[in-house]
Design a protein around this motif. Structure first.
Motif, PDB file in Angstrom:
ATOM      1  N   VAL A 199      47.057  33.595  47.498  1.00 37.76           N
ATOM      2  CA  VAL A 199      46.342  33.709  45.970  1.00 37.76           C
ATOM      3  C   VAL A 199      45.724  34.966  45.842  1.00 37.76           C
ATOM      4  N   PHE A 200      46.094  35.807  44.832  1.00 40.46           N
ATOM      5  CA  PHE A 200      45.599  36.962  44.840  1.00 40.46           C
ATOM      6  C   PHE A 200      44.264  36.837  43.777  1.00 40.46           C
ATOM      7  N   ALA A 201      43.045  37.418  44.288  1.00 41.46           N
ATOM      8  CA  ALA A 201      42.097  37.913  43.209  1.00 41.46           C
ATOM      9  C   ALA A 201      42.389  38.935  42.430  1.00 41.46           C
ATOM     10  N   GLU A 202      41.913  39.135  41.242  1.00 36.36           N
ATOM     11  CA  GLU A 202      42.294  40.136  40.408  1.00 36.36           C
ATOM     12  C   GLU A 202      41.822  41.461  40.800  1.00 36.36           C
ATOM     13  N   ALA A 203      42.349  42.501  39.970  1.00 39.05           N
ATOM     14  CA  ALA A 203      42.262  44.079  40.556  1.00 39.05           C
ATOM     15  C   ALA A 203      40.903  44.093  40.383  1.00 39.05           C
ATOM     16  N   THR A 204      40.497  44.818  41.724  1.00 37.34           N
ATOM     17  CA  THR A 204      38.847  44.668  42.124  1.00 37.34           C
ATOM     18  C   THR A 204      38.700  46.150  42.448  1.00 37.34           C
ATOM     19  N   ALA A 205      37.633  46.957  41.623  1.00 41.79           N
ATOM     20  CA  ALA A 205      37.415  48.090  41.781  1.00 41.79           C
ATOM     21  C   ALA A 205      36.747  48.639  42.958  1.00 41.79           C
ATOM     22  N   VAL A 206      37.220  49.854  43.451  1.00 36.21           N
ATOM     23  CA  VAL A 206      36.657  50.315  44.585  1.00 36.21           C
ATOM     24  C   VAL A 206      35.334  51.244  44.230  1.00 36.21           C
ATOM     25  N   GLU A 207      35.169  51.612  43.140  1.00 35.57           N
ATOM     26  CA  GLU A 207      34.167  52.409  42.738  1.00 35.57           C
ATOM     27  C   GLU A 207      33.656  51.730  41.059  1.00 35.57           C
ATOM     28  N   ALA A 208      32.257  51.879  41.052  1.00 36.47           N
ATOM     29  CA  ALA A 208      31.811  51.356  39.274  1.00 36.47           C
ATOM     30  C   ALA A 208      32.523  52.177  38.505  1.00 36.47           C
ATOM     31  N   ASP A 209      32.870  53.554  38.583  1.00 35.31           N
ATOM     32  CA  ASP A 209      33.637  54.161  37.632  1.00 35.31           C
ATOM     33  C   ASP A 209      35.158  54.051  37.674  1.00 35.31           C
ATOM     34  N   GLY A 210      35.284  53.395  38.573  1.00 34.77           N
ATOM     35  CA  GLY A 210      36.986  52.969  38.569  1.00 34.77           C
ATOM     36  C   GLY A 210      37.411  51.635  38.022  1.00 34.77           C
ATOM     37  N   ARG A 211      36.414  50.904  37.361  1.00 29.59           N
ATOM     38  CA  ARG A 211      36.816  49.842  36.683  1.00 29.59           C
ATOM     39  C   ARG A 211      37.309  50.200  35.429  1.00 29.59           C
ATOM     40  N   LEU A 232      34.070  45.783  44.647  1.00 36.43           N
ATOM     41  CA  LEU A 232      33.490  45.781  45.920  1.00 36.43           C
ATOM     42  C   LEU A 232      33.237  47.053  46.198  1.00 36.43           C
ATOM     43  N   TRP A 233      32.232  47.773  45.232  1.00 38.70           N
ATOM     44  CA  TRP A 233      31.881  49.025  45.830  1.00 38.70           C
ATOM     45  C   TRP A 233      30.528  49.205  46.390  1.00 38.70           C
ATOM     46  N   GLU A 234      30.056  47.736  46.747  1.00 39.58           N
ATOM     47  CA  GLU A 234      28.540  47.725  47.184  1.00 39.58           C
ATOM     48  C   GLU A 234      28.627  46.347  48.207  1.00 39.58           C
ATOM     49  N   ASP A 235      27.793  46.484  49.372  1.00 40.56           N
ATOM     50  CA  ASP A 235      27.806  45.292  50.129  1.00 40.56           C
ATOM     51  C   ASP A 235      27.368  44.148  49.464  1.00 40.56           C
ATOM     52  N   GLN A 236      26.535  44.408  48.557  1.00 43.76           N
ATOM     53  CA  GLN A 236      25.896  43.037  48.060  1.00 43.76           C
ATOM     54  C   GLN A 236      26.899  42.092  47.093  1.00 43.76           C
ATOM     55  N   GLN A 237      28.112  42.591  46.708  1.00 42.48           N
ATOM     56  CA  GLN A 237      29.176  41.972  45.920  1.00 42.48           C
ATOM     57  C   GLN A 237      29.968  41.208  46.906  1.00 42.48           C
ATOM     58  N   ILE A 238      29.953  41.292  48.212  1.00 42.26           N
ATOM     59  CA  ILE A 238      30.603  40.397  49.428  1.00 42.26           C
ATOM     60  C   ILE A 238      30.001  38.915  49.112  1.00 42.26           C
ATOM     61  N   ARG A 253      35.583  38.599  33.691  1.00 46.11           N
ATOM     62  CA  ARG A 253      34.511  37.588  33.505  1.00 46.11           C
ATOM     63  C   ARG A 253      33.368  38.097  34.590  1.00 46.11           C
ATOM     64  N   ALA A 254      33.366  39.270  35.408  1.00 46.92           N
ATOM     65  CA  ALA A 254      32.399  39.634  36.106  1.00 46.92           C
ATOM     66  C   ALA A 254      31.446  40.327  35.624  1.00 46.92           C
ATOM     67  N   LYS A 255      30.289  40.315  36.035  1.00 51.10           N
ATOM     68  CA  LYS A 255      29.025  41.203  35.588  1.00 51.10           C
ATOM     69  C   LYS A 255      28.771  42.208  36.823  1.00 51.10           C
ATOM     70  N   ASN A 256      28.701  43.500  36.153  1.00 48.49           N
ATOM     71  CA  ASN A 256      28.403  44.603  37.001  1.00 48.49           C
ATOM     72  C   ASN A 256      29.362  44.535  38.420  1.00 48.49           C
ATOM     73  N   GLY A 257      30.528  44.056  38.316  1.00 45.89           N
ATOM     74  CA  GLY A 257      31.366  43.775  39.539  1.00 45.89           C
ATOM     75  C   GLY A 257      31.130  42.616  40.168  1.00 45.89           C
ATOM     76  N   ALA A 264      37.898  48.009  51.654  1.00 45.25           N
ATOM     77  CA  ALA A 264      38.786  46.968  52.713  1.00 45.25           C
ATOM     78  C   ALA A 264      37.848  46.475  53.785  1.00 45.25           C
ATOM     79  N   ARG A 265      36.815  47.193  54.382  1.00 38.22           N
ATOM     80  CA  ARG A 265      35.632  46.602  55.012  1.00 38.22           C
ATOM     81  C   ARG A 265      35.517  45.292  54.481  1.00 38.22           C
ATOM     82  N   ARG A 266      34.746  45.735  53.119  1.00 39.34           N
ATOM     83  CA  ARG A 266      33.987  44.447  52.544  1.00 39.34           C
ATOM     84  C   ARG A 266      35.111  43.451  52.279  1.00 39.34           C
ATOM     85  N   SER A 267      36.406  43.740  51.985  1.00 40.45           N
ATOM     86  CA  SER A 267      37.205  42.668  51.737  1.00 40.45           C
ATOM     87  C   SER A 267      37.494  41.771  53.107  1.00 40.45           C
TER      88      SER A 267
END
Length: 378
Positions: A53-65, A73-79, A28-32, A168-171
């Motif tokens: 409580v774990f959040a779902e599989a979260t991509a570390v790169e856009a192409d890794g989705r 969580l490949w960019e700071d704005q997603q924090i 249900r995410a949009k652009n991550g 990891a830092r963003r997490s």
């Protein structure tokens, strides 16, 4: 004797019980980016009494989705949009965890209700969602009818390791206190580990030690930008269930190597490397993966989490009582019953008069129970 509702300490984090909500992709995410769906979806498990409580599989790169709907969580704005989720979970007495991963050759896939097949021109027309090129340790397609991924160059490997480090830092900044690395079910880290998918002849492939190198480097990268007091977990497939694939003996050695790099627990699942069909060796029954958690715990000397086809409270209690695992995790059972821990506590005699429920719920339920009993209705 340790019980399901005893607390557990992992580094500087205390979990109030041994029950975890497994990561469950919602697409249900949009652009991550997370949204209100993730707040409500994950928040109800904290209200239901789960310790972790774990959040779902979260991509570390856009192409890794895996799909266009994956969290990222490949960019700071997603924090920022994840912070209300973790704040709510913590306020309600649970600990927020996140599963970081990279889909590798399983990337660019349709959501399950769109077919779980490769994204193509039809998706552009119907959903304005274009395919992208997957990367992997070796140029081996995920399954028949899937495009071949690009074999990762040294530069791409280093870039991906840096992506895990940054995620990891963003997490931590997002408020998560536990990270799980998704190294199971045929995703990128698992692809490096398994001889079925890793045919490289350089330092990233070949014998078991070289195939383990990427997982170790992921652990090091994450640990280097993840607070010392926060736990790090790896989800591993304890067997590929396939001839020529990983067996439990191999995964015990992998777990030992990861423990030496600061990994605190192994989340013990199985399978997922060989395409969409279930391997013939894989016989599913309640708790069928528990023996793998038991063996890794005993032989690798690391805490384990048992997961997969667990739903009976007494059976889950037995897993902890017998020392087969240190925690249990469930996914679909929580979708059916977000209050599973509270119901399990009552069944196991660990709760009286709804004392484990939040007061806003427990007060009403206790009042109803007393009235129903007074009237002799049950």
């Amino acid at each position: 004797m340790t019980g399901l509702f005893d607390s557990i300490q992992l580094r500087g984090i205390t979990l109030k019980n041994r029950i975890a909500v497994s990561p469950m992709s919602q697409y249900r995410a949009k652009n991550g980016y997370a949204n209100d769906w993730h707040l409500v979806h994950l928040g109800r498990f904290a209200l239901g009494g789960a310790g972790l409580v774990f959040a779902e599989a979260t991509a570390v790169e856009a192409d890794g989705r895996r799909t266009h709907g994956d969290l990222g969580l490949w960019e700071d704005q997603q924090i920022e949009q994840l912070q209300p989720v973790t704040k709510f979970i913590a306020a309600e007495g649970s600990v927020a965890g996140i599963q970081l991963g990279h889909a590798g050759r399983k990337a660019s896939e349709r959501r399950p209700w769109h077919g779980e097949t490769p994204v193509d021109e039809q998706d552009i027309l119907e959903r304005n969602e274009a395919p992208w090129t997957a990367i992997a340790p070796s140029k081996i397609p995920y399954a028949d009818g899937w495009p071949s991924p690009i074999e990762m160059s040294e530069a791409q490997i280093e870039k991906t390791l840096q992506a895990f480090k940054s995620a990891a830092r963003r997490s931590a900044e997002a408020g998560f206190r536990v990270i799980e690395i998704y190294a199971a079910h045929g995703f990128l880290v698992h692809q490096f580990l398994s001889p079925i998918t890793n045919k490289r002849t350089d330092k990233w492939g070949g014998d078991a030690q070289r195939r383990c190198r990427f997982a170790i480097e992921v652990a090091r990268a994450v640990r280097s930008d993840w607070p010392e007091e926060y736990p790090l977990i790896f989800r591993l497939s304890a067997t590929d269930w396939l001839e020529g694939g990983l067996e439990i003996e191999d995964v015990v050695e992998i777990a030992r190597a990861l423990a030496a790099e600061g990994v605190d627990m192994i989340d013990c699942s199985t399978g997922g490397i060989g395409g969409r069909e279930r391997p013939k060796r894989m016989k599913i029954e309640q708790g069928f993966q528990v023996p793998f958690a038991d063996r890794i715990r005993e032989e690798a000397g690391i805490a384990t989490m048992a997961v997969g086809f667990l739903w009976d409270a007494k059976a889950c209690q037995a897993v902890i009582d017998t020392g087969s695992a240190d925690m249990i995790a469930m996914a679909r059972e929580f979708l059916d019953d977000p209050n599973w821990p509270l119901h399990a506590a009552a069944e196991l005699g660990a709760d009286e008069r709804y004392s484990k429920w939040h007061s806003e719920f427990g007060w009403w339920l206790d009042k109803r129970e007393r009235l129903v009993r007074k009237l002799g209705l049950r």
